[in-house]
Design a protein around this motif. Structure first.
Motif, PDB file in Angstrom:
ATOM      1  N   TYR A  10       0.876  -1.026  -0.085  1.00 62.46           N
ATOM      2  CA  TYR A  10      -0.087  -0.170   0.108  1.00 62.46           C
ATOM      3  C   TYR A  10       0.771   1.107  -0.083  1.00 62.46           C
ATOM      4  O   TYR A  10       0.680   1.991  -0.827  1.00 62.46           O
ATOM      5  CB  TYR A  10      -0.931   0.270   1.111  1.00 62.46           C
ATOM      6  N   LEU A  11       1.941   1.334   0.974  1.00 64.98           N
ATOM      7  CA  LEU A  11       2.576   2.516   0.822  1.00 64.98           C
ATOM      8  C   LEU A  11       3.335   2.682  -0.667  1.00 64.98           C
ATOM      9  O   LEU A  11       3.429   3.858  -0.865  1.00 64.98           O
ATOM     10  CB  LEU A  11       3.723   2.453   2.135  1.00 64.98           C
ATOM     11  N   ARG A  12       3.899   1.661  -0.826  1.00 64.83           N
ATOM     12  CA  ARG A  12       4.664   1.669  -2.245  1.00 64.83           C
ATOM     13  C   ARG A  12       3.721   2.015  -3.487  1.00 64.83           C
ATOM     14  O   ARG A  12       4.017   3.209  -4.297  1.00 64.83           O
ATOM     15  CB  ARG A  12       5.196   0.371  -2.731  1.00 64.83           C
ATOM     16  N   VAL A  13       2.796   1.397  -3.553  1.00 65.75           N
ATOM     17  CA  VAL A  13       1.825   1.747  -4.682  1.00 65.75           C
ATOM     18  C   VAL A  13       0.654   3.157  -4.507  1.00 65.75           C
ATOM     19  O   VAL A  13       0.819   3.997  -5.360  1.00 65.75           O
ATOM     20  CB  VAL A  13       0.849   0.296  -4.949  1.00 65.75           C
ATOM     21  N   ARG A  15       0.686   5.265  -1.967  1.00 66.62           N
ATOM     22  CA  ARG A  15       1.316   6.596  -1.259  1.00 66.62           C
ATOM     23  C   ARG A  15       2.593   7.064  -2.212  1.00 66.62           C
ATOM     24  O   ARG A  15       2.580   8.305  -2.476  1.00 66.62           O
ATOM     25  CB  ARG A  15       1.941   6.157   0.019  1.00 66.62           C
ATOM     26  N   ARG A  16       3.147   6.127  -2.913  1.00 65.53           N
ATOM     27  CA  ARG A  16       4.401   6.794  -3.692  1.00 65.53           C
ATOM     28  C   ARG A  16       4.383   6.562  -5.178  1.00 65.53           C
ATOM     29  O   ARG A  16       4.708   6.871  -5.904  1.00 65.53           O
ATOM     30  CB  ARG A  16       5.717   6.067  -3.199  1.00 65.53           C
ATOM     31  N   GLY A  17       3.501   5.561  -5.462  1.00 65.64           N
ATOM     32  CA  GLY A  17       3.027   5.236  -6.935  1.00 65.64           C
ATOM     33  C   GLY A  17       4.586   4.890  -7.487  1.00 65.64           C
ATOM     34  O   GLY A  17       4.610   5.065  -8.807  1.00 65.64           O
ATOM     35  N   ILE A  18       5.251   3.974  -7.081  1.00 69.74           N
ATOM     36  CA  ILE A  18       6.319   3.706  -7.843  1.00 69.74           C
ATOM     37  C   ILE A  18       6.501   2.059  -7.768  1.00 69.74           C
ATOM     38  O   ILE A  18       5.544   1.412  -7.207  1.00 69.74           O
ATOM     39  CB  ILE A  18       7.472   3.936  -6.782  1.00 69.74           C
ATOM     40  N   THR A  19       7.237   1.553  -8.761  1.00 64.00           N
ATOM     41  CA  THR A  19       7.452  -0.046  -8.849  1.00 64.00           C
ATOM     42  C   THR A  19       8.370  -0.576  -7.678  1.00 64.00           C
ATOM     43  O   THR A  19       9.084   0.326  -7.129  1.00 64.00           O
ATOM     44  CB  THR A  19       8.095  -0.121 -10.122  1.00 64.00           C
ATOM     45  N   MET A  20       8.385  -1.855  -7.703  1.00 59.62           N
ATOM     46  CA  MET A  20       9.253  -2.530  -6.584  1.00 59.62           C
ATOM     47  C   MET A  20      10.644  -2.276  -7.004  1.00 59.62           C
ATOM     48  O   MET A  20      11.424  -2.068  -6.156  1.00 59.62           O
ATOM     49  CB  MET A  20       8.939  -3.882  -6.921  1.00 59.62           C
ATOM     50  N   GLU A  21      11.020  -2.135  -8.321  1.00 63.60           N
ATOM     51  CA  GLU A  21      12.392  -1.916  -8.541  1.00 63.60           C
ATOM     52  C   GLU A  21      12.735  -0.494  -8.086  1.00 63.60           C
ATOM     53  O   GLU A  21      13.839  -0.198  -7.680  1.00 63.60           O
ATOM     54  CB  GLU A  21      12.505  -2.012 -10.226  1.00 63.60           C
ATOM     55  N   GLN A  22      11.847   0.321  -8.474  1.00 66.30           N
ATOM     56  CA  GLN A  22      12.426   1.852  -7.869  1.00 66.30           C
ATOM     57  C   GLN A  22      12.198   1.901  -6.298  1.00 66.30           C
ATOM     58  O   GLN A  22      13.111   2.547  -5.960  1.00 66.30           O
ATOM     59  CB  GLN A  22      10.990   2.767  -8.376  1.00 66.30           C
ATOM     60  N   TYR A  69      11.675   5.549   5.059  1.00 65.67           N
ATOM     61  CA  TYR A  69      11.608   6.083   3.872  1.00 65.67           C
ATOM     62  C   TYR A  69       9.973   6.456   3.538  1.00 65.67           C
ATOM     63  O   TYR A  69       9.759   7.505   3.036  1.00 65.67           O
ATOM     64  CB  TYR A  69      11.806   4.825   2.771  1.00 65.67           C
ATOM     65  N   PHE A  70       9.203   5.641   4.061  1.00 66.58           N
ATOM     66  CA  PHE A  70       7.844   6.002   3.997  1.00 66.58           C
ATOM     67  C   PHE A  70       7.481   7.012   5.389  1.00 66.58           C
ATOM     68  O   PHE A  70       6.084   7.232   5.170  1.00 66.58           O
ATOM     69  CB  PHE A  70       6.855   4.720   3.951  1.00 66.58           C
ATOM     70  N   ASP A  98      -7.352   8.398   0.901  1.00 63.44           N
ATOM     71  CA  ASP A  98      -7.134   8.681  -0.446  1.00 63.44           C
ATOM     72  C   ASP A  98      -8.285   8.637  -1.377  1.00 63.44           C
ATOM     73  O   ASP A  98      -8.077   9.241  -2.154  1.00 63.44           O
ATOM     74  CB  ASP A  98      -6.070   7.498  -0.784  1.00 63.44           C
ATOM     75  N   LEU A  99      -9.256   7.808  -1.189  1.00 58.25           N
ATOM     76  CA  LEU A  99     -10.208   7.511  -1.920  1.00 58.25           C
ATOM     77  C   LEU A  99     -11.014   9.088  -2.008  1.00 58.25           C
ATOM     78  O   LEU A  99     -11.344   9.690  -2.908  1.00 58.25           O
ATOM     79  CB  LEU A  99     -11.171   6.426  -1.803  1.00 58.25           C
ATOM     80  N   PHE A 100     -11.219   9.441  -0.978  1.00 57.72           N
ATOM     81  CA  PHE A 100     -12.107  10.809  -0.773  1.00 57.72           C
ATOM     82  C   PHE A 100     -11.353  11.721  -1.193  1.00 57.72           C
ATOM     83  O   PHE A 100     -11.777  12.951  -1.540  1.00 57.72           O
ATOM     84  CB  PHE A 100     -12.418  10.890   0.781  1.00 57.72           C
ATOM     85  N   ALA A 101     -10.078  11.955  -0.958  1.00 51.45           N
ATOM     86  CA  ALA A 101      -9.265  12.909  -1.348  1.00 51.45           C
ATOM     87  C   ALA A 101      -9.147  13.246  -2.960  1.00 51.45           C
ATOM     88  O   ALA A 101      -9.058  14.281  -3.672  1.00 51.45           O
ATOM     89  CB  ALA A 101      -7.770  12.784  -0.997  1.00 51.45           C
ATOM     90  N   SER A 102      -9.649  11.978  -3.740  1.00 53.50           N
ATOM     91  CA  SER A 102      -9.427  12.034  -5.119  1.00 53.50           C
ATOM     92  C   SER A 102     -10.908  12.589  -5.676  1.00 53.50           C
ATOM     93  O   SER A 102     -11.021  12.768  -6.804  1.00 53.50           O
ATOM     94  CB  SER A 102      -9.221  10.798  -5.563  1.00 53.50           C
ATOM     95  N   MET A 103     -11.999  12.638  -4.698  1.00 53.41           N
ATOM     96  CA  MET A 103     -13.263  13.048  -5.367  1.00 53.41           C
ATOM     97  C   MET A 103     -13.337  14.574  -5.270  1.00 53.41           C
ATOM     98  O   MET A 103     -12.740  15.305  -4.642  1.00 53.41           O
ATOM     99  CB  MET A 103     -14.334  12.420  -4.355  1.00 53.41           C
TER     100      MET A 103
END
Length: 127
Positions: A10-13, A15-22, A69-70, A98-103
């Motif tokens: 969850y934190l990676r995807v 919160r940061r929107g990054i790949t495992m490699e990143q 990091y997170f 996060d869902l409500f923040a996008s609305m």
């Protein structure tokens, strides 16, 4: 039940929107000689995958690096809550936030109305 792997994912995807490699490229595990850091060991995307899929548990040094990091506590990372009361939100609460923040304001108003209707129905059925 929420797992360590789910929280890391969850934190990676979300919160940061990054790949495992990143993520792996951003992390390095300190190597100690007595109490002094003498080097850093790289983290691989395979390690991140194993953690997220709950195939392996990270050692303490890697957990500290991930938490820093997170910007979350070790208690939250490992247990999903703070040691003294729940200071950090649960994974479900973070997802909702996060869902409500996008609305849009209109969407938020519709969701608030829907939630209130559902609460009223639930309260009406529990009497």
């Amino acid at each position: 039940m929420e797992s360590l792997g789910e929280r890391i994912n969850y934190l990676r995807v979300a919160r940061r929107g990054i790949t495992m490699e990143q993520l792996a490229n951003q992390l390095a595990i300190p190597v100690y000689d007595k109490d002094k850091i003498i080097d850093h060991k790289p983290v691989t995307s395979g390690t991140i995958s194993n953690l997220e899929n709950n195939k392996h548990r990270p050692n303490v040094d890697l957990m500290v690096v991930i938490a820093k990091y997170f910007n979350v506590s070790l208690d939250w990372l490992v247990n999903g809550q703070e040691f003294e009361g729940e200071k950090n939100p649960s994974l479900s609460q973070l997802k909702l936030k996060d869902l409500f923040a996008s609305m849009s304001p209109e969407e938020l108003e519709m969701q608030a109305h829907f939630i209130n209707e559902m609460r009223m129905k639930t309260l009406g059925n529990s009497e």
